[in-house]
Scaffold this motif. Structure first.
Motif, mmCIF file in Angstrom:
data_model
loop_
_atom_site.group_PDB
_atom_site.id
_atom_site.type_symbol
_atom_site.label_atom_id
_atom_site.label_comp_id
_atom_site.label_asym_id
_atom_site.label_seq_id
_atom_site.Cartn_x
_atom_site.Cartn_y
_atom_site.Cartn_z
ATOM 1 N N GLU A 1 0.719 -1.112 -0.037
ATOM 2 C CA GLU A 1 0.126 0.005 -0.110
ATOM 3 C C GLU A 1 1.055 1.380 -0.052
ATOM 4 O OE1 GLU A 1 -2.475 -0.168 3.311
ATOM 5 O OE2 GLU A 1 -3.574 -1.837 2.481
ATOM 6 N N ALA A 2 0.258 2.224 -0.542
ATOM 7 C CA ALA A 2 0.971 3.583 -0.554
ATOM 8 C C ALA A 2 -0.088 4.633 -0.892
ATOM 9 C CB ALA A 2 2.158 3.498 -1.710
ATOM 10 N N PRO A 3 0.013 5.756 -0.414
ATOM 11 C CA PRO A 3 -0.900 6.882 -0.495
ATOM 12 C C PRO A 3 -0.805 7.399 -1.922
ATOM 13 C CG PRO A 3 0.903 7.888 0.925
ATOM 14 C CD PRO A 3 0.954 6.254 0.746
ATOM 15 N N ARG A 4 0.193 7.372 -2.534
ATOM 16 C CA ARG A 4 0.293 7.771 -3.905
ATOM 17 C C ARG A 4 0.491 7.015 -5.019
ATOM 18 N NH1 ARG A 4 3.495 13.749 -3.373
ATOM 19 N NH2 ARG A 4 2.086 14.622 -1.961
ATOM 20 N N GLY A 5 0.511 5.587 -4.649
ATOM 21 C CA GLY A 5 0.789 4.567 -5.908
ATOM 22 C C GLY A 5 1.758 3.841 -5.274
ATOM 23 N N GLN B 1 4.843 1.635 -7.223
ATOM 24 C CA GLN B 1 5.474 1.250 -8.668
ATOM 25 C C GLN B 1 6.510 0.066 -8.435
ATOM 26 O OE1 GLN B 1 7.766 4.868 -9.738
ATOM 27 N NE2 GLN B 1 8.446 3.691 -11.601
ATOM 28 N N SER C 1 -8.029 -0.357 -7.870
ATOM 29 C CA SER C 1 -7.620 1.182 -7.748
ATOM 30 C C SER C 1 -9.141 1.757 -7.294
ATOM 31 C CB SER C 1 -7.163 1.554 -9.160
ATOM 32 O OG SER C 1 -6.938 2.872 -9.225
ATOM 33 N N GLU D 1 -9.707 5.261 -7.137
ATOM 34 C CA GLU D 1 -10.285 6.494 -7.510
ATOM 35 C C GLU D 1 -9.272 6.449 -9.093
ATOM 36 O OE1 GLU D 1 -8.997 9.592 -5.406
ATOM 37 O OE2 GLU D 1 -10.516 9.205 -3.556
#
Length: 311
Positions: free
Chosen positions: A218-222, A224, A244, A246
């Motif tokens: 998990e990550a607040p901004r994605g 990679q 995903s 949003e």
């Protein structure tokens, strides 16, 4: 009167004659030898005195010889004794020194060209106390482990003093630029791990594995995942979720392959018709399951939708 004067004169002569006679008798040599009494120590007392004097002399000689021998063996000099030298900066020990009782010093350091070695048959313990004598920190180096008891344990770099490792009751901080794990089994974490970057060594594979539980990234901004010169594989026993909330899931590649998809059964072709080529249509069930259907002039997903019944 004459008679009395004569009597007095005669008495005076008799007294004078007695005095002279007594004086002459004292001056006459004695006929008998007088008894002489010797003065000093003689006999067994004299022999005992000589014995004690000789014993004292031997004791003094032995004591002096032992003192000279101890001075020579212990190497007593003006600066100190043996390996111990007293200098202006303190006490200097050369060679191996053994302390049988506690040692209280302010600072211990070795020479510039040699390391400082502490050696013990059991363990080496360093204690730190406050003004009241209470123990505030302890470092114990034993045969099985190294134990440190303190409020906060820090390891700093020798160049800039940067904190490389710090541990307290709340958290453990690793301040190095890179954390390298060289064990064959990798690193095992019992709980969550928070890190901005996970990278393997060059020409080595990076593997994130949870043998008995699920693996969540998990990550607040994605999140990679990048493999510059190799393959990316995600394997699980039950289900693999790409979610995903949003946005969208974008797969960008020269070829996207979905293997082992079930093939729906369509109506058989009428006799005499040419065989259908091995071309399939990709269909999606309402549950989101993908399956293949033999391609036709139109869509054949409805005719071979029996696969969705088992999803």
């Amino acid at each position: 009167m004459d008679r009395s004067s004569r009597l007095g004169t005669e008495e005076l002569k008799m007294t004078r004659e007695q005095y002279i006679l007594a004086t002459q008798q004292n001056n006459l040599p004695r006929a008998e030898n007088p008894q002489l009494y010797p003065v000093g120590i003689y006999g067994w007392r004299k022999r005992c005195l000589y014995f004690f004097v000789l014993l004292l002399l031997v004791t003094m000689i032995v004591n002096l010889a032992m003192t000279i021998w101890i001075l020579k063996v212990m190497n007593f000099t003006v600066d100190g004794m043996g390996n111990l030298r007293v200098t202006k900066k303190g006490i200097r020990l050369e060679g191996i020194s053994e302390f049988l009782l506690p040692l209280y010093v302010k600072e211990i350091h070795s020479r510039k060209d040699s390391p400082l070695v502490f050696q013990s048959d059991r363990n080496v313990t360093v204690n730190a106390r406050n003004e009241l004598g209470q123990l505030t920190g302890q470092l114990t180096v034993g045969a099985d482990a190294i134990e440190a008891q303190c409020k906060r344990f820090e390891v700093r770099a020798s160049r800039d003093g940067r904190v490389l490792f710090a541990a307290d009751e709340d958290e453990i901080t690793i301040g190095a630029h890179r954390l390298k794990v060289t064990g064959t089994e990798g690193a095992v974490f019992g709980h969550s791990v928070e890190t901005p970057h996970i990278r393997a060594e060059p020409s080595q594979d990076l593997k994130l594995e949870s043998p008995t539980r699920s693996l969540i990234m998990e990550a607040p901004r994605g999140v990679q995942v990048h493999a510059a010169a190799g393959d990316f594989k995600a394997t699980c026993r039950k289900e693999l979720h790409l979610q995903s909330t949003e946005g969208e899931i974008f797969l960008n590649a020269d070829a996207i392959r979905l293997g082992n998809l079930p093939v729906g059964i369509s109506s058989p072709s009428p006799p005499g018709s040419p065989p259908r080529p091995n071309v399939y249509e990709l269909c999606v069930c309402p549950s989101g399951k993908l399956y293949l259907s033999p391609a036709g002039a139109g869509s054949t997903c409805q005719t071979s939708s029996g696969v969705c019944l088992w999803s």
